[in-house]
Design a protein around this motif. Sequence first.
Motif, PDB file in Angstrom:
ATOM      1  N   THR A 183       0.831  -1.203   0.000  1.00 28.54           N
ATOM      2  CA  THR A 183       0.000   0.000   0.000  1.00 28.54           C
ATOM      3  C   THR A 183       0.869   1.259   0.000  1.00 28.54           C
ATOM      4  O   THR A 183       1.491   1.591   1.011  1.00 28.54           O
ATOM      5  N   LEU A 185       1.182   5.299   0.171  1.00 28.38           N
ATOM      6  CA  LEU A 185       0.318   6.289   0.786  1.00 28.38           C
ATOM      7  C   LEU A 185       1.022   7.628   0.934  1.00 28.38           C
ATOM      8  O   LEU A 185       2.252   7.720   0.857  1.00 28.38           O
ATOM      9  N   GLU A 196      -3.575  10.279   6.585  1.00 27.92           N
ATOM     10  CA  GLU A 196      -2.899   9.393   5.635  1.00 27.92           C
ATOM     11  C   GLU A 196      -3.908   8.901   4.611  1.00 27.92           C
ATOM     12  O   GLU A 196      -4.978   8.408   4.969  1.00 27.92           O
ATOM     13  N   GLY A 198      -4.064   6.454   1.162  1.00 32.82           N
ATOM     14  CA  GLY A 198      -3.330   5.483   0.366  1.00 32.82           C
ATOM     15  C   GLY A 198      -4.255   4.587  -0.413  1.00 32.82           C
ATOM     16  O   GLY A 198      -5.486   4.692  -0.342  1.00 32.82           O
TER      17      GLY A 198
END
Lengths: 214, 155
Positions: A183, A185, A196, A198
């Motif tokens: 992932t 982000l 955050e 992502g």
Amino acid sequence: MLRKIATISAIGLGLAASAHARPVSYVGGWTLIEESDRQSTSLLAHYTPDPAFSIGWKSEWDRQNDIALHGPQFTYLAKRWFGEDYQANLYAFTGAGWLEGVDSNPLSAEGMGYVGLLADWETRSLFASYKTRYLDSHSLDGNFLQAARVGWAPYEGDTGDLHTWLMLEVDHRPDNEEELGVTPLVRLFKDTALLELGWSLTDDQPLINFTYRF
Amino acid sequence: MKLVSLSLISLLFFAPAWAQDHHASHENHAEHHSTDHSDHVEHAEHEHHTNDAEDAPIHTQLTHTPEIHQALEAGGDAVVVSVLGVVCDFCAKAMDKTFSKRDEVAAVYVDLDHKTLNLVFNPAQSIDETSIRKLVKKAGYRAAELTYIPSMNLN
């Protein structure tokens, strides 16, 4: 057996939503951490009565498998390394409470507990963290997971500026069909708010985390 | 097997931190300090209090913000605290919250660029070195050096 496998997978994925923001604050500080990833949404509110530990309450909802868990969490700052330009931390945490099925999941409430380690190292432009957790309950044989993250800040903002980080998280969940998840982000950080955003390349699902420190 | 893997990963992770800690302690011996920052004021008569164990660089310059300036105008003494481990706004806010609660403090500012905690006290008030170190620790960090600056040197 199918239910057990489903439960293990669900809990493994759900609890993998990891708090990479510092889980122990200053004395008297409250922190709210919301995390939502491809699998689950969780909320952790914690209070720091001592620089060495925090106590809080964690609730988590696995949206895909309709499982919820609740319980207090204790986080202990085992070691902090100080440097002129860096800080590194080693935390141990444990939680206990119950989990249960929600909506269409008939799983009855049962006790659960987990233990884990969280380590991070950070300068003003580089970041790395690692987390591992082991969870067990009456119907689980045990669930292990680990996740690591690296980050880079393209510029160094001063106090109160908007800080931007580019990060990559890799998680490993041996009990899942997709053992490795990736992932990328972006972390946006200003004052006491951290956001955050992502996208999981493994599952095509968003990651939205928010932390606010009071 | 899982425990072995976990231990190995943990060791790999912490090796750079340990190495940097060791490296930093050597770098600090040779560090020199710039005095040409436009938003800083260099003062001739400072009282330094060093924690020898830290061997940290010296940051004796007070960072000026509107709040700091206003407190100085009121006649308060100042102290510049060099703090280890300050890398983000969470660190800054922790110390800001901790020291803002103190009645003696008129203004506080954490400078991430210089890793300093800047305090200006109310006139005729102060906080001693031991208490400041304890408060910094309470915020989760470690004070390396304190430089007290009497108000007469700030005017």
